[in-house]
Scaffold this active site. Structure first.
Site, PDB file in Angstrom:
ATOM      1  N   VAL A 272      12.617   1.510  -3.448  1.00  0.00           N
ATOM      2  CA  VAL A 272      12.869   1.773  -2.030  1.00  0.00           C
ATOM      3  C   VAL A 272      13.503   0.523  -1.436  1.00  0.00           C
ATOM      4  O   VAL A 272      12.913  -0.562  -1.471  1.00  0.00           O
ATOM      5  CB  VAL A 272      11.575   2.137  -1.287  1.00  0.00           C
ATOM      6  CG1 VAL A 272      11.818   2.192   0.223  1.00  0.00           C
ATOM      7  CG2 VAL A 272      11.042   3.475  -1.786  1.00  0.00           C
ATOM      8  N   HIS A 538      -3.723 -12.778  -5.731  1.00  0.00           N
ATOM      9  CA  HIS A 538      -4.464 -11.996  -4.742  1.00  0.00           C
ATOM     10  C   HIS A 538      -3.867 -12.188  -3.348  1.00  0.00           C
ATOM     11  O   HIS A 538      -4.595 -12.248  -2.358  1.00  0.00           O
ATOM     12  CB  HIS A 538      -5.941 -12.405  -4.712  1.00  0.00           C
ATOM     13  CG  HIS A 538      -6.741 -11.885  -5.860  1.00  0.00           C
ATOM     14  ND1 HIS A 538      -8.088 -12.145  -6.015  1.00  0.00           N
ATOM     15  CD2 HIS A 538      -6.405 -11.115  -6.924  1.00  0.00           C
ATOM     16  CE1 HIS A 538      -8.534 -11.564  -7.124  1.00  0.00           C
ATOM     17  NE2 HIS A 538      -7.526 -10.942  -7.690  1.00  0.00           N
ATOM     18  N   GLY A 571      -2.030  -4.200   0.230  1.00  0.00           N
ATOM     19  CA  GLY A 571      -2.638  -5.514   0.369  1.00  0.00           C
ATOM     20  C   GLY A 571      -1.934  -6.440   1.323  1.00  0.00           C
ATOM     21  O   GLY A 571      -2.403  -7.565   1.535  1.00  0.00           O
TER      22      GLY A 571
END
Length: 605
Positions: A272, A538, A571
Site C-alpha cells: 500500500v 518493539h 503498534g
C-alpha cells in the site's frame, strides 16, 4: 463398529497431516494478481496482514454483510517448517525474505546503522518473534486513560480484551517444578491465540531455580504470573505455542480458520503506497488506497466505509506521509501537498538489548527460559540515589533536548510523558529493566532497558512510496538515563550470573568476557554498551493515541485526526512503552478497535 473405527482412523489421520498439507487451501485462496481487486469497492481495506490486521479482519468478517480486503507485502509463511514453527529456532529467519530488516539511519551513539527485524508475511512479526506472552503493569495501561485522555483505555478493559484473545494452557507438574507459576484468573481459555509453557521434552535446567534462589536473597519475588498486571520478579512464562510446540502466529490463528469466508479476501505481494483522499467537503475522507510494487505498476481499490492502516510502527506513519498527512516541514520539501498537518512519525520509542553469556557446568544442562523484571532500584543498585536525582532534576532538560533532536514536537507535552514515567517508577514500582535468561547450552541473559526516555522518529525521504526510502532514527542512548539504565541492567546480569546459587553452574563468561574488565564500574559499562547492543524491535508511538494538543495522531477510537474514514490500528498508536512483551497488548488493541469499528458500522445501517 467397523464404520466407527474407520471414521475414527480418518479423523486421526487428518489431524496428523502436516500443516503444509492442511494449509494448501489457504494458499490457493490468496490473491496474487492486483487486477483481481483493481477498481473494486469493499467495505473495509486493511493495509497490512500482520497481528492487528488479521485479527481485525477476522473480527469484522464475522458479520457476513461486511466485506474486507487485506493487502499484504509478503506471503503465507506459517507452513515453512521449523524455521517459522519452532520458537527454539528464533533468529534463524532473520535476513530472509520473511524479515523486512529495516535499516536505521546512522546512529549518533556509535556512528553505525542497525537493523530492525520485522516480519514480512501474513502474520507479520508473530512469524519471527520470540513468542513471549506477558502483560504490562496496570498503572502503565491506566495512564493511557488518566494521563493521555483516552477514554476506555484502562487496565480493566484492555486486560479483558487480552484475555478474550487468549487460549491459555496451564503448566503441568514438571513445568511448575521447573519454575512456572500460573494464576488462572489472569488468563483466558476460550480465545484464539494459544499460549502455554515451552517444552522440548528435555529435562529442565536447574539454573532457572538457581536464579530464583539468587534473587530471593535480594528480596525479589519469584512466584509470579506475568499476566496479572504487576510483572516484577523472576518466573518462567508462557509462549505463543500450541501444545505440540508449534508457533501460534496470527495467520495460523486468525486467517487459517476463516479464509473461506466469501466476504474476506487477501491480496499478497503488494505494498500500500498511499491513502486516496476525497476533499469534496470541508473534511477530507479516505476513500481507498493506491497499491503496487513500483511506480509504473500501481492500482486503486476503494473503501465504502474505512481504510485501516496496520503496516506496523515503521510503515504506517510513512503511508500517512505519502498521503499528505503529516508535518509540513517533512512533506513540502518533497513536493507533497499537506492535506492534514499532524506530528506523524514522532514519539518513536524502542527498547535496547545487550547480552551477558556464560558457559555452564554439565550439571546445569537442560532447557528453560525465565525473566527477571527488575525495578528501578534493583536495576541501579548502589547508583539508585543518583539515578533518582536525575529523574527529579532533569526531566525538563531531557524534553527540550528530545524536541531539539526532532523526536517530538512540543516540550510541554513531552514533559507530561516524562512525568508519567517518573510516576510509574517512583509510585508504582514498575519493572524498569528485563533480564531474560535462556539456558540452551549456556546461561545467556538478554538485557533490556524497558522504559526509554529518548524519542526518535520515522519520516519519508522521497515522494515515491515504492522506493521505500525513509529515515528511521530511534535515537538510542541520546538520553543519559537510557544509557545508564542499559549499562546498570547489563552489569546486574553479569553480577547475578556468578552469585548465590548461580555460582554452582558458572563455568566462565564469554560475553562480555575479555572485552570488559570483570570489576568494571558503571562508567566503563556506559562506554561499552553503545558498541555492544541491538534494537529490541518493539518500536511504538509513531502515530500516538492521545489528544492533538499533546502530539496525538489518532483519537481513542484510533481515528486519524482531521480525516474521515481512516484509522491506524497497529503498534504505532500506543503512546508509551510498556514493561512487557507487546503481543498481549496488540491483540487487545485489535479486538477493542474492532468493536469500535463495528459500533460505527451498526450506527450507519
Amino acid at each position: 463398529m467397523q464404520t466407527l473405527l474407520v471414521s475414527s482412523l480418518v479423523v486421526s489421520l487428518a489431524a496428523a497431516l502436516p500443516h503444509y498439507i492442511r494449509s494448501n487451501g489457504i494458499e490457493a485462496s490468496l490473491l496474487t494478481d492486483p487486477k483481481d481487486v483493481s477498481g473494486r469497492t469493499v467495505d473495509y481495506i486493511i493495509a497490512g496482514g500482520g497481528l492487528t490486521g488479521l485479527t481485525t479482519a477476522a473480527r469484522l468478517t464475522e458479520n457476513p454483510n461486511i466485506s474486507v480486503l487485506v493487502i499484504e507485502s509478503g506471503s503465507y509463511e506459517s507452513d515453512r517448517g521449523p524455521i517459522i514453527e519452532d520458537l527454539n529456532a528464533y533468529g534463524d529467519i532473520f535476513g530472509s525474505s520473511v524479515d523486512h530488516a529495516y535499516e536505521t539511519v546512522e546512529l549518533a551513539t556509535n556512528n553505525q546503522t542497525a537493523l530492525i527485524r520485522s516480519g514480512n508475511g501474513l502474520g507479520g512479526s508473530t512469524l519471527v518473534n520470540g513468542g513471549t506472552w506477558t502483560r504490562p503493569h496496570k498503572a502503565q495501561v491506566d495512564s493511557w486513560e488518566t494521563v493521555f485522555g483516552n477514554e476506555g483505555w484502562n487496565w480493566d478493559n484492555v486486560a479483558a480484551y487480552s484475555l478474550q484473545a487468549e487460549r491459555a494452557r496451564a503448566p503441568n507438574a514438571k513445568q511448575i517444578a521447573a519454575g512456572h507459576y500460573f494464576n488462572a484468573s489472569c488468563h483466558g481459555v476460550n480465545g484464539t491465540v494459544h499460549a502455554g509453557p515451552r517444552d522440548t521434552g528435555d529435562d529442565y535446567s536447574p539454573i532457572v531455580k538457581a536464579l530464583m534462589s539468587a534473587v530471593e536473597d535480594r528480596g525479589v519475588p519469584t512466584k509470579k504470573d506475568f499476566g496479572c498486571g504487576d510483572p516484577h520478579g523472576v518466573s518462567m512464562f508462557p509462549n505463543t505455542l500450541h501444545e505440540d510446540q508449534v508457533r501460534s502466529d496470527a495467520a495460523r490463528e486468525w486467517l487459517l480458520p476463516n479464509y473461506q469466508r466469501p466476504n474476506l479476501q487477501v491480496l499478497t505481494g503488494q505494498y500500500v503506497g498511499k491513502v486516496l483522499l476525497s476533499q469534496n467537503g470541508t473534511t477530507p475522507r479516505a476513500v481507498g488506497v493506491e497499491f503496487g510494487t513500483h511506480k509504473g505498476n500501481t492500482h486503486n481499490v476503494y473503501a465504502k466505509h474505512e481504510v485501516l492502516l496496520a503496516a506496523g510502527s515503521a510503515v504506517s506513519p510513512t503511508i500517512l506521509e505519502y498521503s499528505g498527512i503529516g508535518m509540513k516541514s517533512i512533506l513540502e520539501p518533497l513536493g507533497i501537498d499537506t492535506v492534514v498537518d499532524l506530528p506523524v512519525g514522532l514519539n518513536l520509542q524502542d527498547q535496547t538489548t545487550a547480552t551477558v553469556r556464560s558457559r555452564i557446568t554439565s550439571a546445569g544442562a537442560g532447557q528453560g527460559q525465565a525473566a527477571w523484571f527488575a525495578t528501578f532500584n534493583e536495576t541501579f543498585g548502589d547508583y539508585s540515589e543518583k539515578a533518582h536525582e536525575l529523574l527529579n532534576t532533569k526531566l525538563e532538560q531531557w524534553a527540550e533536548e528530545a524536541v531539539a533532536r526532532g523526536g517530538f514536537h512540543n516540550t510541554t507535552a513531552l514533559l507530561i510523558q516524562y512525568e508519567n514515567y517518573r510516576d510509574w517508577i517512583v509510585n508504582h514500582n514498575v519493572a524498569y529493566s528485563e533480564l531474560f535468561l535462556d539456558t540452551a547450552g549456556v546461561a545467556s541473559f538478554d538485557v533490556w532497558d524497558l522504559l526509554p526516555f529518548t524519542r526518535g522518529y520515522v519520516h519519508i525521504l522521497d515522494k515515491d512510496p515504492y522506493l521505500h526510502h525513509f529515515a528511521y532514527d530511534p535515537q538510542y542512548f541520546l538520553n543519559e538515563l537510557d544509557l545508564l539504565g542499559q549499562a546498570a541492567a547489563t552489569q546486574l546480569a553479569r553480577n547475578i550470573s556468578n552469585s548465590g546459587a548461580m555460582q554452582t553452574y558458572f563455568a566462565g563468561e564469554t560475553i562480555p568476557g575479555d572485552n570488559l574488565a570483570y570489576d568494571a564500574d558503571l562508567s566503563a559499562w556506559t562506554e561499552y554498551i553503545p558498541y555492544h547492543f541491538r534494537p529490541n524491535y518493539h518500536g511504538v508511538g509513531t502515530c500516538s493515541m492521545m489528544p492533538k494538543e499533546m502530539g496525538g495522531v489518532v483519537d481513542n477510537a484510533a481515528r486519524v485526526y482531521g480525516v474521515q474514514g481512516l484509522r491506524v490500528i497497529d503498534g504505532s498508536i500506543p503512546p508509551t512503552q510498556m514493561s512487557s512483551h507487546v503481543m498481549t497488548v496488540f491483540y487487545a488493541m485489535a479486538l477493542k478497535i474492532s468493536d469500535a469499528i463495528l459500533e460505527d458500522y451498526a450506527s450507519m445501517q
